[in-house]
Structures are given as C-alpha cells and as structure tokens.
Design a protein around this motif. Structure first.
Motif, PDB file in Angstrom:
ATOM      1  N   ALA A   9       0.830  -1.204   0.000  1.00 23.39           N
ATOM      2  CA  ALA A   9       0.000   0.000   0.000  1.00 23.39           C
ATOM      3  C   ALA A   9       0.866   1.256   0.000  1.00 23.39           C
ATOM      4  CB  ALA A   9      -0.934  -0.007   1.213  1.00 23.39           C
ATOM      5  N   LEU A  10       1.969   1.228   0.748  1.00 20.97           N
ATOM      6  CA  LEU A  10       2.870   2.384   0.779  1.00 20.97           C
ATOM      7  C   LEU A  10       3.485   2.623  -0.602  1.00 20.97           C
ATOM      8  CD1 LEU A  10       4.394   4.601   2.275  1.00 20.97           C
ATOM      9  CD2 LEU A  10       6.113   2.877   2.916  1.00 20.97           C
ATOM     10  N   ALA A  11       3.921   1.540  -1.246  1.00 21.56           N
ATOM     11  CA  ALA A  11       4.486   1.669  -2.593  1.00 21.56           C
ATOM     12  C   ALA A  11       3.460   2.262  -3.554  1.00 21.56           C
ATOM     13  CB  ALA A  11       4.962   0.308  -3.096  1.00 21.56           C
ATOM     14  N   ALA A  12       2.209   1.832  -3.426  1.00 19.60           N
ATOM     15  CA  ALA A  12       1.153   2.344  -4.302  1.00 19.60           C
ATOM     16  C   ALA A  12       0.885   3.826  -4.042  1.00 19.60           C
ATOM     17  CB  ALA A  12      -0.127   1.535  -4.097  1.00 19.60           C
ATOM     18  N   ARG A  13       0.860   4.215  -2.752  1.00 22.70           N
ATOM     19  CA  ARG A  13       0.609   5.625  -2.423  1.00 22.70           C
ATOM     20  C   ARG A  13       1.705   6.536  -2.987  1.00 22.70           C
ATOM     21  NH1 ARG A  13      -1.550   3.544   2.460  1.00 22.70           N
ATOM     22  NH2 ARG A  13       0.495   3.596   3.463  1.00 22.70           N
ATOM     23  N   VAL A  14       2.960   6.120  -2.817  1.00 17.33           N
ATOM     24  CA  VAL A  14       4.060   6.951  -3.321  1.00 17.33           C
ATOM     25  C   VAL A  14       4.058   6.969  -4.851  1.00 17.33           C
ATOM     26  CG1 VAL A  14       6.552   7.313  -3.328  1.00 17.33           C
ATOM     27  CG2 VAL A  14       5.425   6.500  -1.255  1.00 17.33           C
ATOM     28  N   THR A  15       3.752   5.822  -5.453  1.00 15.96           N
ATOM     29  CA  THR A  15       3.658   5.758  -6.920  1.00 15.96           C
ATOM     30  C   THR A  15       2.602   6.725  -7.436  1.00 15.96           C
ATOM     31  OG1 THR A  15       4.350   3.443  -6.957  1.00 15.96           O
ATOM     32  CG2 THR A  15       3.177   4.257  -8.884  1.00 15.96           C
ATOM     33  N   LEU A  16       1.459   6.776  -6.770  1.00 12.02           N
ATOM     34  CA  LEU A  16       0.402   7.694  -7.180  1.00 12.02           C
ATOM     35  C   LEU A  16       0.811   9.142  -6.943  1.00 12.02           C
ATOM     36  CD1 LEU A  16      -2.688   5.724  -5.823  1.00 12.02           C
ATOM     37  CD2 LEU A  16      -2.136   6.157  -8.224  1.00 12.02           C
TER      38      LEU A  16
ATOM     39  N   ALA B 253      -5.342   3.505  -8.110  1.00 10.82           N
ATOM     40  CA  ALA B 253      -5.973   4.285  -7.043  1.00 10.82           C
ATOM     41  C   ALA B 253      -7.209   3.580  -6.510  1.00 10.82           C
ATOM     42  CB  ALA B 253      -6.331   5.679  -7.562  1.00 10.82           C
ATOM     43  N   ARG B 254      -7.985   2.979  -7.401  1.00 12.15           N
ATOM     44  CA  ARG B 254      -9.186   2.267  -6.953  1.00 12.15           C
ATOM     45  C   ARG B 254      -8.832   1.040  -6.123  1.00 12.15           C
ATOM     46  NH1 ARG B 254     -11.009   3.866 -12.259  1.00 12.15           N
ATOM     47  NH2 ARG B 254     -10.327   1.883 -13.157  1.00 12.15           N
ATOM     48  N   GLU B 255      -7.809   0.297  -6.562  1.00 10.31           N
ATOM     49  CA  GLU B 255      -7.419  -0.895  -5.822  1.00 10.31           C
ATOM     50  C   GLU B 255      -6.800  -0.531  -4.473  1.00 10.31           C
ATOM     51  OE1 GLU B 255      -8.367  -3.731  -6.501  1.00 10.31           O
ATOM     52  OE2 GLU B 255      -8.992  -3.483  -8.587  1.00 10.31           O
ATOM     53  N   LEU B 256      -6.075   0.561  -4.419  1.00 10.35           N
ATOM     54  CA  LEU B 256      -5.511   1.011  -3.144  1.00 10.35           C
ATOM     55  C   LEU B 256      -6.619   1.388  -2.179  1.00 10.35           C
ATOM     56  CD1 LEU B 256      -3.155   1.844  -1.327  1.00 10.35           C
ATOM     57  CD2 LEU B 256      -3.168   4.083  -2.470  1.00 10.35           C
ATOM     58  N   ALA B 257      -7.642   2.057  -2.665  1.00  9.66           N
ATOM     59  CA  ALA B 257      -8.769   2.434  -1.811  1.00  9.66           C
ATOM     60  C   ALA B 257      -9.466   1.189  -1.257  1.00  9.66           C
ATOM     61  CB  ALA B 257      -9.758   3.289  -2.594  1.00  9.66           C
ATOM     62  N   ARG B 258      -9.587   0.153  -2.082  1.00  9.63           N
ATOM     63  CA  ARG B 258     -10.224  -1.083  -1.607  1.00  9.63           C
ATOM     64  C   ARG B 258      -9.386  -1.757  -0.530  1.00  9.63           C
ATOM     65  NH1 ARG B 258     -11.209  -1.836  -7.489  1.00  9.63           N
ATOM     66  NH2 ARG B 258     -13.413  -1.357  -7.881  1.00  9.63           N
TER      67      ARG B 258
ATOM     68  N   ALA C 102      -2.251  -4.515 -10.094  1.00 10.15           N
ATOM     69  CA  ALA C 102      -2.371  -3.163 -10.652  1.00 10.15           C
ATOM     70  C   ALA C 102      -1.007  -2.483 -10.731  1.00 10.15           C
ATOM     71  CB  ALA C 102      -3.330  -2.333  -9.798  1.00 10.15           C
ATOM     72  N   LEU C 103      -0.161  -2.702  -9.732  1.00  5.53           N
ATOM     73  CA  LEU C 103       1.199  -2.153  -9.756  1.00  5.53           C
ATOM     74  C   LEU C 103       2.017  -2.780 -10.887  1.00  5.53           C
ATOM     75  CD1 LEU C 103       1.929  -2.056  -5.922  1.00  5.53           C
ATOM     76  CD2 LEU C 103       2.017  -0.071  -7.451  1.00  5.53           C
ATOM     77  N   ALA C 104       1.830  -4.081 -11.100  1.00  4.12           N
ATOM     78  CA  ALA C 104       2.598  -4.795 -12.132  1.00  4.12           C
ATOM     79  C   ALA C 104       2.270  -4.302 -13.537  1.00  4.12           C
ATOM     80  CB  ALA C 104       2.340  -6.293 -12.027  1.00  4.12           C
ATOM     81  N   ARG C 105       1.072  -3.746 -13.732  1.00  2.53           N
ATOM     82  CA  ARG C 105       0.677  -3.269 -15.065  1.00  2.53           C
ATOM     83  C   ARG C 105       1.314  -1.926 -15.418  1.00  2.53           C
ATOM     84  NH1 ARG C 105      -4.629  -4.557 -13.015  1.00  2.53           N
ATOM     85  NH2 ARG C 105      -5.349  -6.579 -13.778  1.00  2.53           N
ATOM     86  N   LEU C 106       1.874  -1.235 -14.444  1.00  4.91           N
ATOM     87  CA  LEU C 106       2.292   0.144 -14.659  1.00  4.91           C
ATOM     88  C   LEU C 106       3.631   0.330 -15.374  1.00  4.91           C
ATOM     89  CD1 LEU C 106       1.161   2.943 -14.132  1.00  4.91           C
ATOM     90  CD2 LEU C 106       2.228   2.911 -11.877  1.00  4.91           C
ATOM     91  N   PRO C 107       4.684  -0.460 -15.085  1.00  2.00           N
ATOM     92  CA  PRO C 107       6.001  -0.142 -15.673  1.00  2.00           C
ATOM     93  C   PRO C 107       6.046  -0.065 -17.191  1.00  2.00           C
ATOM     94  CG  PRO C 107       6.268  -1.660 -13.839  1.00  2.00           C
ATOM     95  CD  PRO C 107       4.785  -1.545 -14.085  1.00  2.00           C
ATOM     96  N   LEU C 108       5.426  -1.007 -17.908  1.00  2.00           N
ATOM     97  CA  LEU C 108       5.514  -1.007 -19.372  1.00  2.00           C
ATOM     98  C   LEU C 108       4.940   0.252 -20.001  1.00  2.00           C
ATOM     99  CD1 LEU C 108       6.347  -2.379 -21.967  1.00  2.00           C
ATOM    100  CD2 LEU C 108       4.164  -3.634 -21.944  1.00  2.00           C
TER     101      LEU C 108
END
Length: 224
Positions: free
Chosen positions: A43-50, A175-180, A197-203
């Motif tokens: 969750a922390l990684a997702a928040r900082v990524t966003l 963002a939606r998955e982090l909220a859930r 959801a995080l795995a889909r982002l780099p490409l």
C-alpha cells in the motif's frame, strides 16, 4: 534573465520532473508488485507511486504552456492576435484542473469514472490536435509555425500525450485498488489485486521515454 531564458528554464524543468518522477514510479511499481510483499508495504508503494504520478501528470501538461512560451520568445510562432497565447494558457490550466480532479476522484466511491473518461477524451483531443498542428507545419500549410523543428516537437508532444494514456488509465485502476485495500487492510485478495495493478504500470511508463528523448533532441539541436 530575459523572457526566453525564463521560458526555457521552465520548459527544461518540467521535462526533468517528468522523466525523473517516472523512473521512481517504475521502481516503486516493480517493488510493490513483488510476490510475497506485505500488504502495508504494498500500500505504501502504491501511495508513493500515485504521488509521483501527480507530479509527472502536472509536468506533462505544463510542457504545453512552457513550450509555447519558448516558441513565442524565439519568434517561432506567428500570430496576429494576443488572445491566442492567452487561450493556450487557459486551456492548459483547465486541463490541469480536470486531471487533478480525476486523480482525487479515482479513490472515491465509484472511482470517479466520469471524470476519468473526460480526462481521457481530452487527452485524445490534445494529442491528436498537436499531431495535426505538427503535420500542417510539414505540409507547409500552418498559419502560425514555420520552423520544421517546432513542427516535429508538436508531433512528438502529441504522441507523448497519446502514449501516456495507458499509464494514466493504469494509475486510475491503481488508485481504486488502493482504496479497496485501505478499506479492508486484512483482505489478501485486495492486496493481490493491488499488486497486479502495480505490475501493469512499468511497461506503459517506459514506452513514451523514447518520444521524450526525441523531443529533447529536437529542442536542443533544432536540426531543421
């Protein structure tokens, strides 16, 4: 420092932030998607990524007013009316406001899907519009631009906007998955979905980098 120097400085800064923050997003997204990652760390990684995503999003949009300012200072844009420049600035501010609103709504109940669609539609229009403007330069029919290097930058910027849409949509999903997950911290399934959801982002983040490099070369070398 003259007007050109200020405009060029701002233009360089927004590109630096765009590239630099995106590198951080790729690293954090890959780390947060790792198998076995604890839900709080994910969750922390997702928040900082966003958070970094909000920086890169603003930088992408601000390339428009910064680039136009550089072109006007160089005399590369030819227009007989001052309102043209003012309208460009207002459109940029409206685009930025819509994007910020869409970001904030993505984590709300319902995921702000209406704002996300509006954001996507506007990006398609802006991307296609810049490509069209650049194409008119190469066709020799543009009424405001004569420099071929600037036409190339317009095309590159339009491509950058369009190629950035998949990453933008992935950010909304993240963002939606982090909220859930934040609503149910002990839900392993929610943590797994957030990791996916995080795995889909780099490409989709790395694809536009070549376009950014080409646009930077055009701005520095002005080969045409």
């Amino acid at each position: 420092m003259n007007i050109y120097g200020i405009a060029l400085f701002c233009h360089v800064i927004v590109v630096v932030y765009l590239l630099g923050a995106d590198l951080g997003r790729v690293y954090l997204a890959r780390s947060g998607a790792a198998a076995g990652m604890a839900a709080p760390a994910r969750a922390l990684a997702a928040r900082v990524t966003l958070g970094l995503g909000s920086v890169t999003n603003a930088a992408l949009i601000l390339i428009l007013p910064a680039g136009i300012s550089v072109g006007v200072a160089l005399g590369a844009f030819h227009t007989s009316t001052r309102w043209w420049f003012a309208v460009t600035m207002l459109v940029s501010l409206a685009w930025l406001a819509l994007s910020i609103a869409a970001d904030r709504a993505a984590a709300s109940p319902g995921g702000g899907r209406g704002l996300a669609r509006a954001d996507t539609v506007l990006r398609v229009i802006m991307g296609a519009g810049n490509i069209l403007d650049g194409g008119l330069v190469f066709a020799g029919t543009s009424r405001t631009v004569e420099a071929w290097w600037l036409g190339g930058k317009l095309v590159a910027y339009g491509l950058l906007i369009l190629l950035g849409i998949p990453a933008r949509l992935s950010g909304f999903r993240l963002a939606r998955e982090l909220a859930r997950l934040e609503a149910a911290p002990d839900d392993d399934a929610a943590s797994t979905r957030l990791g996916a959801a995080l795995a889909r982002l780099p490409l989709p983040l790395t694809v536009p980098w070549l376009v950014i490099g080409f646009a930077a070369w055009l701005g520095a070398a002005k080969p045409f």
